[in-house]
Design a protein around this motif. Sequence first.
Motif, mmCIF file in Angstrom:
data_model
loop_
_atom_site.group_PDB
_atom_site.id
_atom_site.type_symbol
_atom_site.label_atom_id
_atom_site.label_comp_id
_atom_site.label_asym_id
_atom_site.label_seq_id
_atom_site.Cartn_x
_atom_site.Cartn_y
_atom_site.Cartn_z
ATOM 1 N N ILE A 95 -64.971 48.298 128.978
ATOM 2 C CA ILE A 95 -64.851 48.011 127.597
ATOM 3 C C ILE A 95 -63.092 48.151 127.374
ATOM 4 O O ILE A 95 -62.692 47.114 126.267
ATOM 5 N N ALA A 96 -62.463 48.875 128.077
ATOM 6 C CA ALA A 96 -60.791 49.003 127.686
ATOM 7 C C ALA A 96 -60.206 47.546 128.103
ATOM 8 O O ALA A 96 -59.354 47.171 127.386
ATOM 9 N N VAL A 153 -64.002 52.582 120.082
ATOM 10 C CA VAL A 153 -65.273 52.105 120.626
ATOM 11 C C VAL A 153 -65.996 53.503 121.135
ATOM 12 O O VAL A 153 -65.216 53.870 122.045
ATOM 13 N N ASP A 154 -67.288 53.935 120.921
ATOM 14 C CA ASP A 154 -67.961 55.002 121.319
ATOM 15 C C ASP A 154 -69.169 54.916 122.128
ATOM 16 O O ASP A 154 -69.990 54.048 121.425
ATOM 17 N N LEU A 155 -69.725 55.430 122.841
ATOM 18 C CA LEU A 155 -70.866 55.774 123.469
ATOM 19 C C LEU A 155 -71.414 57.170 123.200
ATOM 20 O O LEU A 155 -70.812 57.941 123.570
ATOM 21 N N PHE A 156 -72.536 57.182 122.898
ATOM 22 C CA PHE A 156 -73.258 58.313 122.718
ATOM 23 C C PHE A 156 -74.540 58.578 123.157
ATOM 24 O O PHE A 156 -75.386 57.688 123.193
ATOM 25 N N ARG A 359 -60.908 56.754 127.630
ATOM 26 C CA ARG A 359 -59.690 55.598 127.963
ATOM 27 C C ARG A 359 -58.871 55.421 126.613
ATOM 28 O O ARG A 359 -59.379 55.294 125.606
ATOM 29 N N GLY A 360 -57.651 55.672 126.747
ATOM 30 C CA GLY A 360 -56.690 55.810 125.796
ATOM 31 C C GLY A 360 -56.501 56.725 124.919
ATOM 32 O O GLY A 360 -56.984 57.916 125.441
ATOM 33 N N GLY A 399 -54.023 52.905 123.437
ATOM 34 C CA GLY A 399 -53.100 53.801 124.131
ATOM 35 C C GLY A 399 -52.183 54.629 123.721
ATOM 36 O O GLY A 399 -51.882 54.118 122.214
ATOM 37 N N ALA A 400 -52.049 55.849 124.086
ATOM 38 C CA ALA A 400 -51.071 56.696 123.563
ATOM 39 C C ALA A 400 -49.634 56.205 123.060
ATOM 40 O O ALA A 400 -49.207 55.513 123.765
#
Length: 408
Positions: A95-96, A153-156, A359-360, A399-400
């Motif tokens: 995904i990233a 973008v998240d997975l739950f 990620r990020g 990313g940060a």
Amino acid sequence: MAYTTIEGVRVWGTPDEGAVAQALTCAETGNVVQTLLMADHHKGYSQPIGGVVVYDGQISPSGVGYDIGCGNKAVRTNLLASEIKPKIAAIMDTIAQRISFGVGRVNDVQVDHELFDDPDWAVYKAIGKQEHDKLFSLARTQLGTVGSGNHFVDLFEEQATGRLWVANHFGSRGFGHKTASGFLNLAVGREFLGSAPGEKMDQPPTLLGIDSELGDMYYRAMRLAGRYAYAGRDYVMNQVLSILGAEADMEVHNHHNYAWKEQHFGKETIVVRKGATPSAPGQLGFIGGSMGDISVIVRGKATEENRDACYSTVHGAGRVMSRTAAAGKMNWKTRRRSGGLISPQQMKQAVDEFGVVLRGAGTDESPFVYRKLQDVLDAHRETIDVLHVLKPFGVCMAGADEFDPYKD
């Protein structure tokens, strides 16, 4: 009723002094019918985040803000989360790598869409060829990119059923940002693409008559940016479903930075929601918590209190700590931060303990900077029903310390 009234402003949750002061300024400026603060409210530019202002015949480009059409798309998939969890690290890597977060694109794919034939591009042609061409090109380049800030973008995993859900959060990117700044420029006599000082935190809202030439042009441009945001979220969602090998059997999709024509108080009004989710009776919405908290699918109730809320609810948990306070002040020359209250180690420990593969993201998006979502949901219990409780186990963000001029 669960809300309090402060000088005519209806306030859900614990009043934040700065946001209340901004809401009072909004209430005193223009043809205001009602001003409201949702329970996740905090200070924003001109209009507070979590603020709702109902106008008679006026629209506010500063109220809608720079990220026009920012919102969420959430889908329930045909998979169980347990089918994904054993390979979650590899999936989050993909995904990233495949979805464009941050400033640029990770690939050269140009997303085509019927939106680029929309007749409302004529608004920009009326402003000028240069203006039209610049924004059209920017929109084409950035469609399907997520950006930075709090966009994700998240997975739950649905707690009651174990089903896999996917959600994303972002808006109209550079196209919406330049649309907002352009109309704010025109409203005070500057050129559309001219340099602008930007909104001061506590300045009164910029207002346009909805029936004026400029107001009508902004309304049409805003709606186009909203359709653009929908198209981008659809594209990213389809990409993620493809990565997962999943199909959607339910979807929830809505804006929370936008203006709607709605009937309230017996007449047509313009409802400007900045960081607030529409919640008409029966209407579904996604409300995201932090990466260390639940998110939920809600449905608006047919209650007197929901009517008093002008059918609006929270859009998230609400920040309790600024980005700078959390992460520290950034020196862009050395790319080092100093003075932050939250360390990367604290953030990693919290996210790991909650069971999230991340990620990020920087410490300014850590769980420590947000309220607990359940607290703000409780403040709106008479206006919304919670239908699905979702626990994140995969979170992907820019990313940060990535600078993005088009974040929210």
